[in-house]
Write a protein that holds these residues in place. Sequence first.
Motif, PDB file in Angstrom:
ATOM      1  N   UNK A   1      17.072  10.555 -33.486  1.00 38.39           N
ATOM      2  CA  UNK A   1      17.122  10.631 -32.024  1.00 38.39           C
ATOM      3  C   UNK A   1      18.534  10.375 -31.511  1.00 38.39           C
ATOM      4  N   UNK A   2      19.226   9.455 -32.158  1.00 36.94           N
ATOM      5  CA  UNK A   2      20.597   9.132 -31.727  1.00 36.94           C
ATOM      6  C   UNK A   2      21.552  10.280 -32.022  1.00 36.94           C
ATOM      7  N   UNK A   3      21.437  10.874 -33.202  1.00 33.02           N
ATOM      8  CA  UNK A   3      22.420  11.869 -33.630  1.00 33.02           C
ATOM      9  C   UNK A   3      22.057  13.304 -33.270  1.00 33.02           C
ATOM     10  N   UNK A   4      20.740  13.605 -33.207  1.00 33.93           N
ATOM     11  CA  UNK A   4      20.323  14.989 -33.004  1.00 33.93           C
ATOM     12  C   UNK A   4      19.384  15.165 -31.822  1.00 33.93           C
ATOM     13  N   UNK A   5      19.023  14.069 -31.162  1.00 33.50           N
ATOM     14  CA  UNK A   5      17.987  14.127 -30.136  1.00 33.50           C
ATOM     15  C   UNK A   5      18.270  15.122 -29.042  1.00 33.50           C
ATOM     16  N   UNK A   6      19.499  15.150 -28.543  1.00 35.01           N
ATOM     17  CA  UNK A   6      19.834  16.089 -27.472  1.00 35.01           C
ATOM     18  C   UNK A   6      19.883  17.516 -28.007  1.00 35.01           C
ATOM     19  N   UNK A   7      20.471  17.675 -29.180  1.00 35.01           N
ATOM     20  CA  UNK A   7      20.554  18.998 -29.796  1.00 35.01           C
ATOM     21  C   UNK A   7      21.543  19.889 -29.070  1.00 35.01           C
ATOM     22  N   UNK A   8      22.071  20.874 -29.749  1.00 39.28           N
ATOM     23  CA  UNK A   8      22.986  21.807 -29.077  1.00 39.28           C
ATOM     24  C   UNK A   8      22.252  22.641 -28.044  1.00 39.28           C
ATOM     25  N   UNK A   9      22.862  22.817 -26.881  1.00 39.84           N
ATOM     26  CA  UNK A   9      22.186  23.556 -25.815  1.00 39.84           C
ATOM     27  C   UNK A   9      22.121  25.046 -26.125  1.00 39.84           C
ATOM     28  N   UNK A  10      23.107  25.567 -26.838  1.00 34.35           N
ATOM     29  CA  UNK A  10      23.138  26.991 -27.172  1.00 34.35           C
ATOM     30  C   UNK A  10      23.205  27.142 -28.689  1.00 34.35           C
ATOM     31  N   UNK A  11      22.073  27.439 -29.301  1.00 36.27           N
ATOM     32  CA  UNK A  11      22.064  27.606 -30.749  1.00 36.27           C
ATOM     33  C   UNK A  11      22.923  28.789 -31.173  1.00 36.27           C
ATOM     34  N   UNK A  12      23.090  29.747 -30.290  1.00 31.26           N
ATOM     35  CA  UNK A  12      23.891  30.914 -30.644  1.00 31.26           C
ATOM     36  C   UNK A  12      25.337  30.549 -30.949  1.00 31.26           C
ATOM     37  N   UNK A  13      25.771  29.395 -30.493  1.00 27.68           N
ATOM     38  CA  UNK A  13      27.147  28.956 -30.737  1.00 27.68           C
ATOM     39  C   UNK A  13      27.264  28.052 -31.958  1.00 27.68           C
ATOM     40  N   UNK A  14      26.158  27.797 -32.645  1.00 30.74           N
ATOM     41  CA  UNK A  14      26.171  26.935 -33.828  1.00 30.74           C
ATOM     42  C   UNK A  14      26.414  27.804 -35.061  1.00 30.74           C
ATOM     43  N   UNK A  15      27.271  27.349 -35.964  1.00 32.85           N
ATOM     44  CA  UNK A  15      27.588  28.135 -37.151  1.00 32.85           C
ATOM     45  C   UNK A  15      26.368  28.263 -38.056  1.00 32.85           C
ATOM     46  N   UNK A  16      26.410  29.252 -38.956  1.00 37.78           N
ATOM     47  CA  UNK A  16      25.309  29.441 -39.901  1.00 37.78           C
ATOM     48  C   UNK A  16      25.068  28.181 -40.729  1.00 37.78           C
TER      49      UNK A  16
ATOM     50  N   UNK B   1      25.847  25.019 -40.036  1.00 40.10           N
ATOM     51  CA  UNK B   1      25.308  23.921 -39.243  1.00 40.10           C
ATOM     52  C   UNK B   1      23.875  24.189 -38.812  1.00 40.10           C
ATOM     53  N   UNK B   2      23.539  25.450 -38.571  1.00 49.00           N
ATOM     54  CA  UNK B   2      22.164  25.780 -38.195  1.00 49.00           C
ATOM     55  C   UNK B   2      21.198  25.390 -39.309  1.00 49.00           C
ATOM     56  N   UNK B   3      21.563  25.683 -40.542  1.00 47.48           N
ATOM     57  CA  UNK B   3      20.722  25.300 -41.678  1.00 47.48           C
ATOM     58  C   UNK B   3      20.616  23.781 -41.779  1.00 47.48           C
ATOM     59  N   UNK B   4      21.719  23.069 -41.546  1.00 46.68           N
ATOM     60  CA  UNK B   4      21.685  21.605 -41.629  1.00 46.68           C
ATOM     61  C   UNK B   4      20.807  21.019 -40.523  1.00 46.68           C
ATOM     62  N   UNK B   5      20.835  21.599 -39.339  1.00 48.23           N
ATOM     63  CA  UNK B   5      19.979  21.120 -38.259  1.00 48.23           C
ATOM     64  C   UNK B   5      18.505  21.294 -38.621  1.00 48.23           C
ATOM     65  N   UNK B   6      18.162  22.441 -39.206  1.00 51.04           N
ATOM     66  CA  UNK B   6      16.776  22.663 -39.630  1.00 51.04           C
ATOM     67  C   UNK B   6      16.388  21.649 -40.696  1.00 51.04           C
ATOM     68  N   UNK B   7      17.246  21.422 -41.664  1.00 48.58           N
ATOM     69  CA  UNK B   7      16.945  20.459 -42.724  1.00 48.58           C
ATOM     70  C   UNK B   7      16.819  19.044 -42.175  1.00 48.58           C
ATOM     71  N   UNK B   8      17.636  18.703 -41.177  1.00 49.09           N
ATOM     72  CA  UNK B   8      17.543  17.369 -40.579  1.00 49.09           C
ATOM     73  C   UNK B   8      16.195  17.171 -39.886  1.00 49.09           C
ATOM     74  N   UNK B   9      15.724  18.188 -39.162  1.00 49.64           N
ATOM     75  CA  UNK B   9      14.436  18.076 -38.492  1.00 49.64           C
ATOM     76  C   UNK B   9      13.313  17.933 -39.518  1.00 49.64           C
ATOM     77  N   UNK B  10      13.371  18.719 -40.597  1.00 52.00           N
ATOM     78  CA  UNK B  10      12.368  18.583 -41.640  1.00 52.00           C
ATOM     79  C   UNK B  10      12.430  17.225 -42.319  1.00 52.00           C
ATOM     80  N   UNK B  11      13.640  16.694 -42.467  1.00 50.36           N
ATOM     81  CA  UNK B  11      13.809  15.400 -43.110  1.00 50.36           C
ATOM     82  C   UNK B  11      13.152  14.292 -42.305  1.00 50.36           C
ATOM     83  N   UNK B  12      13.338  14.312 -40.982  1.00 49.10           N
ATOM     84  CA  UNK B  12      12.766  13.237 -40.165  1.00 49.10           C
ATOM     85  C   UNK B  12      11.250  13.359 -40.082  1.00 49.10           C
ATOM     86  N   UNK B  13      10.721  14.578 -40.075  1.00 49.52           N
ATOM     87  CA  UNK B  13       9.263  14.729 -40.113  1.00 49.52           C
ATOM     88  C   UNK B  13       8.717  14.186 -41.428  1.00 49.52           C
TER      89      UNK B  13
END
Length: 383
Positions: A137-152, A154-166
Amino acid sequence: MPIQSRADLQRYLDATPIAESPLSRLSPMGRRRFLDEINFTARGIGGYGTADLEAELTAGDIREVLALFGLHASSGLLSDAREVNRNDRPSRWPVPREPTAIGLKFDQLRALDRLPADPTAGLTGDARARAMHDGYDRMFGAGPSLLAEVSDTDLDLLFRAAGMVIGATNDPRYFNDMDRLLAELQVRELAQKGHYRSMHRALVLTRNFDRADALARAHPSLEFSVTPEIVDEVAPDYTGPTIWSVGQDRYRLVHQALELDAPAVIIVTTDPSRCHFSREAMTAIESDPVLGPLFAKHATWLVPQAGSLDVELLQQWNHEHPGAGASLAVDAREWPAIDEWATPTFYFFSNGELAAKVVGWPRGEAGHRDEVVAALGDIGLLQ
């Protein structure tokens, strides 16, 4: 000679230009994470992480990397590999050579996830889950507002982070993040088998079976297990903990109440499908002339909430071990007295109150038998 120690690895890295090594097929950050996660032991390699291999490499790349360590890739890992190395794929974003801001946060969350549970130091499973909640929640809770501006990357790392916390918390509220990120991966044609497997595990883990089955139907080649028939035998007004007992003759689960307020109740977190310590404890206790009958009458062997149900494996185990049959936990939140789901952990209740707890089952003939005998005395089953 294959690399079998940290010293071997360092000598190899010092002597081999990275461009000439199969490790060059990994991105600099993926390579660092993969090498960090190798568990070197006195007997060689005790384990390694596959997430970065799956995220970046082809089957041929994976074989070459693992061959450096004398390892062979599993058929599952190879079948989920990419057809084209992600780092060779044209992209508007260059492959980062240093950690990005998202990469640094991902590594912090990964460090939390890798902390070993240590109840003696206060780091129970519950405490670790809270740390993962707070960290995400501290590091990723807000999340990037525009995913289209996130690199390939970093996009994969964001998905893995969400799966990790679940995976660490069993909390379905992070599905919105996984959904949004998977959709963007699909738009960029980056979604791989591993992404869909992670999503399916998360859906089963949080008992979202309708969506899990829909995902299975959408990707039949991945051969996801379908949800078994679930028969509900719990009274509508019941509010205590429940289990799924495993049907022996049919592919089904039976939802049942489990009362803890009897004079003596034993709950053991266990996983005979994946944990050899659990299998050793269950086999030893079942065959023990003193413990076996008491556990058969008073104990429930409880498989923790997980990303697969393994019904067929549990059916086979229960058939072979009628005195130590396992059931499934439906929802960990129904069990506030269980603060550690590591397997095996023994909880001894008397009239609804936790009277004793025994953690683990060390290798060897005796295991924790003496501690279990003492705990049985605490709940009045042995003098």
